[in-house]
Write an enzyme that holds these catalytic residues in place. Structure first.
Site, PDB file in Angstrom:
ATOM      1  N   LYS A  50      47.123  40.298  35.938  1.00 25.70           N
ATOM      2  CA  LYS A  50      46.075  40.510  36.940  1.00 25.70           C
ATOM      3  C   LYS A  50      45.076  39.346  36.915  1.00 25.70           C
ATOM      4  O   LYS A  50      45.052  38.555  35.975  1.00 25.70           O
ATOM      5  CB  LYS A  50      45.353  41.836  36.688  1.00 25.70           C
ATOM      6  CG  LYS A  50      44.619  41.912  35.361  1.00 25.70           C
ATOM      7  CD  LYS A  50      43.917  43.251  35.197  1.00 25.70           C
ATOM      8  CE  LYS A  50      43.183  43.315  33.858  1.00 25.70           C
ATOM      9  NZ  LYS A  50      42.402  44.559  33.717  1.00 25.70           N
ATOM     10  N   ARG A 145      36.360  56.004  32.421  1.00 26.05           N
ATOM     11  CA  ARG A 145      36.446  55.116  33.569  1.00 26.05           C
ATOM     12  C   ARG A 145      37.426  55.778  34.528  1.00 26.05           C
ATOM     13  O   ARG A 145      37.144  56.853  35.050  1.00 26.05           O
ATOM     14  CB  ARG A 145      36.883  53.711  33.117  1.00 26.05           C
ATOM     15  CG  ARG A 145      36.562  52.605  34.099  1.00 26.05           C
ATOM     16  CD  ARG A 145      36.848  51.234  33.519  1.00 26.05           C
ATOM     17  NE  ARG A 145      38.253  51.032  33.185  1.00 26.05           N
ATOM     18  CZ  ARG A 145      38.769  49.874  32.769  1.00 26.05           C
ATOM     19  NH1 ARG A 145      37.980  48.826  32.616  1.00 26.05           N
ATOM     20  NH2 ARG A 145      40.042  49.767  32.501  1.00 26.05           N
ATOM     21  N   HIS A 174      43.828  54.026  28.597  1.00 32.97           N
ATOM     22  CA  HIS A 174      43.241  52.722  28.280  1.00 32.97           C
ATOM     23  C   HIS A 174      42.348  52.859  27.057  1.00 32.97           C
ATOM     24  O   HIS A 174      41.470  53.728  27.024  1.00 32.97           O
ATOM     25  CB  HIS A 174      42.420  52.209  29.471  1.00 32.97           C
ATOM     26  CG  HIS A 174      42.055  50.763  29.359  1.00 32.97           C
ATOM     27  ND1 HIS A 174      42.892  49.767  29.802  1.00 32.97           N
ATOM     28  CD2 HIS A 174      40.966  50.139  28.858  1.00 32.97           C
ATOM     29  CE1 HIS A 174      42.317  48.585  29.576  1.00 32.97           C
ATOM     30  NE2 HIS A 174      41.148  48.790  29.001  1.00 32.97           N
ATOM     31  N   ARG A 230      51.253  46.821  26.580  1.00 33.15           N
ATOM     32  CA  ARG A 230      50.685  46.016  27.661  1.00 33.15           C
ATOM     33  C   ARG A 230      49.917  44.806  27.106  1.00 33.15           C
ATOM     34  O   ARG A 230      48.683  44.771  27.148  1.00 33.15           O
ATOM     35  CB  ARG A 230      49.736  46.865  28.508  1.00 33.15           C
ATOM     36  CG  ARG A 230      50.359  48.120  29.102  1.00 33.15           C
ATOM     37  CD  ARG A 230      49.430  48.744  30.143  1.00 33.15           C
ATOM     38  NE  ARG A 230      48.100  49.010  29.652  1.00 33.15           N
ATOM     39  CZ  ARG A 230      47.657  50.204  29.265  1.00 33.15           C
ATOM     40  NH1 ARG A 230      48.479  51.249  29.277  1.00 33.15           N
ATOM     41  NH2 ARG A 230      46.423  50.355  28.852  1.00 33.15           N
ATOM     42  N   TYR A 274      18.047  21.196  36.331  1.00 33.94           N
ATOM     43  CA  TYR A 274      17.154  22.138  36.986  1.00 33.94           C
ATOM     44  C   TYR A 274      16.231  22.847  36.000  1.00 33.94           C
ATOM     45  O   TYR A 274      16.671  23.313  34.936  1.00 33.94           O
ATOM     46  CB  TYR A 274      17.967  23.207  37.723  1.00 33.94           C
ATOM     47  CG  TYR A 274      18.696  22.711  38.943  1.00 33.94           C
ATOM     48  CD1 TYR A 274      18.003  22.285  40.063  1.00 33.94           C
ATOM     49  CD2 TYR A 274      20.086  22.699  38.974  1.00 33.94           C
ATOM     50  CE1 TYR A 274      18.682  21.842  41.196  1.00 33.94           C
ATOM     51  CE2 TYR A 274      20.773  22.261  40.098  1.00 33.94           C
ATOM     52  CZ  TYR A 274      20.061  21.835  41.207  1.00 33.94           C
ATOM     53  OH  TYR A 274      20.734  21.398  42.332  1.00 33.94           O
ATOM     54  N   CYS A 321      25.019  23.047  36.429  1.00 31.34           N
ATOM     55  CA  CYS A 321      24.815  23.102  37.883  1.00 31.34           C
ATOM     56  C   CYS A 321      26.075  23.628  38.564  1.00 31.34           C
ATOM     57  O   CYS A 321      27.077  23.920  37.929  1.00 31.34           O
ATOM     58  CB  CYS A 321      24.472  21.715  38.403  1.00 31.34           C
ATOM     59  SG  CYS A 321      23.127  20.897  37.523  1.00 31.34           S
ATOM     60  N   ASP A 323      28.216  22.053  40.424  1.00 29.39           N
ATOM     61  CA  ASP A 323      29.344  21.124  40.368  1.00 29.39           C
ATOM     62  C   ASP A 323      29.280  20.133  39.215  1.00 29.39           C
ATOM     63  O   ASP A 323      30.231  19.379  39.026  1.00 29.39           O
ATOM     64  CB  ASP A 323      29.413  20.311  41.670  1.00 29.39           C
ATOM     65  CG  ASP A 323      29.382  21.185  42.905  1.00 29.39           C
ATOM     66  OD1 ASP A 323      30.267  22.035  43.041  1.00 29.39           O
ATOM     67  OD2 ASP A 323      28.452  21.015  43.730  1.00 29.39           O
TER      68      ASP A 323
END
Length: 381
Positions: A50, A145, A174, A230, A274, A321, A323
């Site tokens: 997943k 859950r 689970h 799993r 920043y 940042c 990028d």
């Protein structure tokens, strides 16, 4: 200007920016074989792929696992399952998150097996189903859950009899704490699931798979009452907890890399990035890397992360940042533009970087965005 000609002449026509994730498929095979060894010959293996195989590329990873004989694959949604089918994957696929709003006939067409966790889903699937469909039933044994409670198993199975086209072929739960040291809670979940399993067998002896053991249970050699396991995180070379001795045999699959694109010397007392959250305490050399939180190098690594450059660890300074990321290379006078930088992988474990960021390795791996090219190595198919 003939852009296509330029692209074709480039050493990698899909990548100009030097930030890339190398995926070692031989390491993936190694980790899968370890999982198979720990599971034993009588236990089936469902490989968890997943979230784009935890950031490694679901299609490529699934093809390797399929060739190695994995019994099933686990995804989060119908969309993820359909992507694998359209890529030619034939192995059974389980939808951990359930069918959502996908009609039963669509799931049957793509041969996707949804996990159900309430009776409403039964009715919805049956109303949109003109052929047979396999399902697995999720039981909540302590995760709080998804899943029906163990006391509701009998009622669910009675309701299932109303829908002859829907076939229950598996049951699962689970584990909430198997990667930690709370063995009492995990033992209670095993006991609760085993009781539910016995109840199911009284009412329906046709169910083929019972599964609850994850990577932690496998590495801890405590599979519990199941005939399918799993493995997820361990397939990608990461142990969910350093206490597992078997985890030391794992090989990291992802090597996340970039390079230095800027170097500048600044005096003491200069703020970086920043918010000015980091200030030079001496005359310093700051390098800039073309990677940021839009790539999955998360902002929580600001001022705490480390990278590997010229064989040495150097600190991330200032805020990461979107990028770009800055590092302090003052103690590396030989550094130059174009030097390769390891963000994680090999001798800079992703789990260690996750710890510095106050999170888990799952988050870092899954966060590597789709704009990062994956380069697959070791695929001899």
């Amino acid at each position: 200007m003939d852009v296509s000609l330029i692209m074709n002449q480039h050493k990698n026509p899909n990548q100009f920016r030097p930030t890339v994730a190398y995926i070692n498929l031989e390491a993936l095979r190694h980790n899968f074989l370890l999982a198979r060894e720990l599971a034993g010959p009588k236990v089936s293996i469902l490989g968890v792929v997943k979230t784009n195989a935890y950031g490694h590329g679901a299609v490529h990873v699934s093809k390797v696992l399929e060739r190695e004989g994995v019994h099933a694959l686990g995804v989060a949604s119908p969309e993820e399952g359909i992507e694998l089918r359209e890529a030619g994957i034939k192995t059974p696929i389980l939808l951990f998150g359930g069918p959502f709003h996908a009609p039963g006939d669509l799931l049957a067409e793509y041969q996707l097996t949804p996990v159900l966790f309430n009776e409403v889903q039964l009715k919805s699937l049956a109303s949109s189903l003109s052929s047979n469909l396999s399902i697995h039933l999720k039981i909540d044994t302590g995760m709080t859950r998804l899943g029906i409670l163990p006391a509701e198993v009998s009622s669910f199975l009675q309701s299932l009899k109303k829908y002859p086209r829907i076939e229950l072929t598996g049951a699962l739960t689970h584990l909430a704490q198997s990667d930690e040291t709370f063995e009492r809670e995990t033992a209670q979940q095993y006991q609760s699931f085993q009781s539910a399993e016995e109840e199911i067998k009284k009412l329906d002896a046709q169910i083929k798979f019972y599964h609850l053991a994850n990577s932690a249970a496998l590495l801890g050699k405590n599979l519990g009452p199941c005939n399918m396991v799993r493995p997820g995180l361990m397939l990608y070379g990461v142990s969910p907890n350093p206490r597992f001795e078997e985890g030391k045999k794992l090989k990291p699959v992802m090597h996340f890399e970039t390079e230095v694109i800027s170097l500048k010397e600044v005096s003491a007392g200069v703020k970086v990035s920043y918010g000015g959250t980091w200030t030079t305490s001496r005359r310093s050399k700051i390098a800039v890397l073309p990677v940021g939180y839009a790539d999955g190098y998360i902002r929580h690594l600001s001022n705490v992360g480390e990278v590997l450059l010229l064989g040495q660890r150097v600190p991330v300074v200032g805020r990461v940042c979107m990028d770009l990321t800055m590092i302090d290379v003052t103690d590396l006078p030989q550094v130059s533009l174009g030097n390769k930088v390891t963000l994680w992988g090999d001798t800079l474990p992703v789990e260690e970087m996750a710890g510095k960021a106050g999170t888990i390795s799952y988050e870092l791996l899954c966060a590597v965005s789709k704009r990062i090219p994956r380069i697959y190595e070791g695929d001899h198919s």
